[in-house]
Design a protein around this motif. Sequence first.
Motif, mmCIF file in Angstrom:
data_model
loop_
_atom_site.group_PDB
_atom_site.id
_atom_site.type_symbol
_atom_site.label_atom_id
_atom_site.label_comp_id
_atom_site.label_asym_id
_atom_site.label_seq_id
_atom_site.Cartn_x
_atom_site.Cartn_y
_atom_site.Cartn_z
ATOM 1 N N GLY A 133 0.765 -1.370 0.186
ATOM 2 C CA GLY A 133 -0.247 -0.437 0.175
ATOM 3 C C GLY A 133 1.056 1.209 -0.206
ATOM 4 N N GLY A 134 2.028 0.550 0.088
ATOM 5 C CA GLY A 134 2.896 2.024 -0.144
ATOM 6 C C GLY A 134 3.451 2.502 -1.405
ATOM 7 N N ARG A 135 4.786 3.659 -2.048
ATOM 8 C CA ARG A 135 4.687 4.455 -2.647
ATOM 9 C C ARG A 135 6.020 4.804 -3.055
ATOM 10 N NH1 ARG A 135 5.051 9.644 -2.176
ATOM 11 N NH2 ARG A 135 2.780 10.576 -1.026
ATOM 12 N N VAL A 136 6.791 5.252 -3.567
ATOM 13 C CA VAL A 136 8.101 5.567 -3.853
ATOM 14 C C VAL A 136 7.811 7.244 -3.720
ATOM 15 C CG1 VAL A 136 10.189 4.717 -4.746
ATOM 16 C CG2 VAL A 136 9.207 3.281 -4.330
ATOM 17 N N ALA A 137 9.136 7.762 -2.856
ATOM 18 C CA ALA A 137 9.084 9.204 -2.953
ATOM 19 C C ALA A 137 10.284 9.737 -4.061
ATOM 20 C CB ALA A 137 9.286 9.130 -1.771
ATOM 21 N N HIS A 138 11.490 8.861 -3.172
ATOM 22 C CA HIS A 138 12.613 8.879 -4.213
ATOM 23 C C HIS A 138 13.655 8.040 -4.386
ATOM 24 C CE1 HIS A 138 16.196 11.160 -4.491
ATOM 25 N NE2 HIS A 138 15.424 12.439 -5.577
ATOM 26 N N LEU A 139 14.312 8.289 -5.227
ATOM 27 C CA LEU A 139 15.764 7.204 -6.287
ATOM 28 C C LEU A 139 16.558 7.725 -6.411
ATOM 29 C CD1 LEU A 139 13.624 4.740 -7.796
ATOM 30 C CD2 LEU A 139 14.582 4.176 -5.436
ATOM 31 N N ASP A 140 17.781 7.391 -6.231
ATOM 32 C CA ASP A 140 19.000 8.167 -5.316
ATOM 33 C C ASP A 140 20.452 6.756 -5.576
ATOM 34 O OD1 ASP A 140 21.437 9.962 -5.948
ATOM 35 O OD2 ASP A 140 21.817 10.231 -3.629
ATOM 36 N N VAL A 141 21.189 7.522 -7.007
ATOM 37 C CA VAL A 141 22.195 6.406 -7.570
ATOM 38 C C VAL A 141 23.295 6.742 -8.299
ATOM 39 C CG1 VAL A 141 23.358 4.260 -8.696
ATOM 40 C CG2 VAL A 141 20.577 5.106 -8.529
ATOM 41 N N THR A 142 24.406 6.449 -6.198
ATOM 42 C CA THR A 142 25.746 7.340 -6.664
ATOM 43 C C THR A 142 27.454 5.415 -7.889
ATOM 44 O OG1 THR A 142 25.315 8.762 -5.631
ATOM 45 C CG2 THR A 142 27.794 8.214 -5.918
ATOM 46 N N LEU A 143 27.387 6.636 -8.535
ATOM 47 C CA LEU A 143 28.240 5.114 -9.397
ATOM 48 C C LEU A 143 29.896 6.210 -9.017
ATOM 49 C CD1 LEU A 143 25.894 5.597 -12.876
ATOM 50 C CD2 LEU A 143 26.350 3.207 -11.211
ATOM 51 N N ILE A 144 30.582 4.685 -8.785
ATOM 52 C CA ILE A 144 31.778 4.949 -8.713
ATOM 53 C C ILE A 144 32.923 4.195 -9.773
ATOM 54 C CG2 ILE A 144 33.477 4.070 -6.961
ATOM 55 C CD1 ILE A 144 31.242 4.206 -5.175
ATOM 56 N N CYS A 145 33.433 4.942 -10.752
ATOM 57 C CA CYS A 145 34.434 4.110 -11.481
ATOM 58 C C CYS A 145 35.009 5.420 -11.720
ATOM 59 C CB CYS A 145 33.256 3.963 -12.390
ATOM 60 S SG CYS A 145 32.538 5.008 -13.914
ATOM 61 N N THR B 33 34.939 9.324 -8.946
ATOM 62 C CA THR B 33 35.669 8.267 -9.246
ATOM 63 C C THR B 33 36.635 7.871 -7.727
ATOM 64 O OG1 THR B 33 37.973 10.320 -9.019
ATOM 65 C CG2 THR B 33 36.264 9.356 -11.893
ATOM 66 N N SER B 34 37.284 7.138 -7.793
ATOM 67 C CA SER B 34 37.666 6.648 -6.626
ATOM 68 C C SER B 34 39.662 7.841 -6.523
ATOM 69 C CB SER B 34 37.935 5.569 -5.927
ATOM 70 O OG SER B 34 38.301 4.489 -7.085
ATOM 71 N N GLU B 35 39.515 8.591 -7.439
ATOM 72 C CA GLU B 35 41.031 8.934 -7.392
ATOM 73 C C GLU B 35 41.873 8.096 -7.709
ATOM 74 O OE1 GLU B 35 41.590 12.408 -7.262
ATOM 75 O OE2 GLU B 35 38.925 13.065 -6.799
ATOM 76 N N ARG B 36 41.427 7.026 -8.405
ATOM 77 C CA ARG B 36 42.498 5.825 -8.643
ATOM 78 C C ARG B 36 43.525 5.074 -7.953
ATOM 79 N NH1 ARG B 36 42.320 5.207 -14.911
ATOM 80 N NH2 ARG B 36 42.685 7.247 -15.462
ATOM 81 N N LEU B 37 42.165 5.155 -6.472
ATOM 82 C CA LEU B 37 42.478 4.336 -5.745
ATOM 83 C C LEU B 37 41.232 2.787 -5.794
ATOM 84 C CD1 LEU B 37 42.529 7.194 -2.585
ATOM 85 C CD2 LEU B 37 44.700 5.617 -3.909
ATOM 86 N N GLY B 38 42.002 1.789 -5.341
ATOM 87 C CA GLY B 38 41.176 1.053 -5.170
ATOM 88 C C GLY B 38 41.076 0.757 -6.605
ATOM 89 N N PHE B 39 40.078 -0.837 -6.794
ATOM 90 C CA PHE B 39 39.688 -1.392 -7.517
ATOM 91 C C PHE B 39 39.170 -0.511 -9.116
ATOM 92 C CE2 PHE B 39 35.363 -2.248 -5.322
ATOM 93 C CZ PHE B 39 34.783 -1.659 -6.650
ATOM 94 N N THR B 40 38.633 0.139 -8.666
ATOM 95 C CA THR B 40 38.119 1.033 -9.036
ATOM 96 C C THR B 40 38.982 1.587 -9.922
ATOM 97 O OG1 THR B 40 36.899 3.215 -7.520
ATOM 98 C CG2 THR B 40 35.298 0.829 -8.491
#
Length: 408
Positions: free
Chosen positions: A321-333, A366-373
């Motif tokens: 009986g609900g609804r979605v109010a907002h969706l937010d995605v952050t992509l790291i690459c 970005t991850s500033e060239r750190l880590g796997f991303t």
Amino acid sequence: MSKLERTAAILVAAGRGLRAGSGGPKQYRSIGGQTVIYRAMAPFCRHPQIFAVQPVLHPDDKAVFGDAVCALRHEPPADGGATRQASVHAGLEALAGHKPDVVLIHDAARPFVSAALISRAIDAASRTGAAVPAIAVTDTIKLIDDDGNVLATPDRARLRIAQTPQAFRFEAILDAHRRAARERRSDFTDDAALAEWAGLTVATFEGDPANMKLTTPEDFVREEARLGALLGDVRTGSGYDVHAFGDGDHLMICGVRVPHARGFLAHSDGDVGLHALVDAILGALADGDIGSHFPPSDPRWKGAASDRFLKYALERVTARGGRVAHLDVTLICERPKIGPFRDAMRARIAEIASLSLSRVAVKATTSERLGFTGREEGIAAMASATIRLPWDDKGWDDRGCEDKGRSD
């Protein structure tokens, strides 16, 4: 209604809504987290007996209209006229090539129309040829003169308040509008009045008190409060997903095909953005995670498009009986660059979730060239989802406090 009959709907949305106060045309304002026009239009777009929905707009409103209803399927908008009557006529002419048998005409300022009311309208038009939804008058009505003095008190038992959608045999109401245009009659405030003038007998059928028209600022305040009370349990969930690169020539990200020198190593299409959103929605519902509902060991999900997973999570919100109010995605690459595809990603998520574009955010970093991303070995995604559910008493006592398992 005969299954051979074809029903179309016209959504009249060309007005300026000056009595509703500042803030632009009232049909594009938000109420209960969705635009008025989206709420008014969606039930017609989703009704199984309606094959075409024809919006009629002010020419200046096409861009804002597109943003408000981007997830809904409809006919190309027709330009409205100087009066409601002229706008309806424009909508009828735009539909003429589709040759519908029945047409429903609805005001965009009535955002609480139900599927049941639409079904009653279709049935009434099929039986009678012309019909309007009506509700009984509960107050005593006075007829007054120019000075404000009472002339008469009509018998309220015979009075009704007319609503929309008003329903007609298409050819009959089109002929009536064409005749009125030829005779330069432009003073009809609804289609029932025009139909009566043209000699049609107009029947009534059961309306809906909730199907009210938003006219004044007070209407917005009252209905916002009502909707907030109904869906006052606000939940927020978070999600995270990561996929490594493998062979391929593209990536599916937030439902959009993005050209790239690598593909995803994944059981499904590997869409990290949509997977993170699924987990965020399920988290807000306290309903497990994507792996518990779609285990990687199940061969049914091999190569599956991730919009199926997102639709499933959204359906679980609706089922509560609900609804979605907002969706937010952050992509790291580091790559691919998300900027050129951001708007398409927002639009695709909005389409899947039946949300206005203003309720979907897609960001990238970005991850500033750190880590796997940073080493360009894969992509990570974080997401949050805000949903609204009806209040219930599960887990709460009658004071609104958490029930700690008291035995009293």
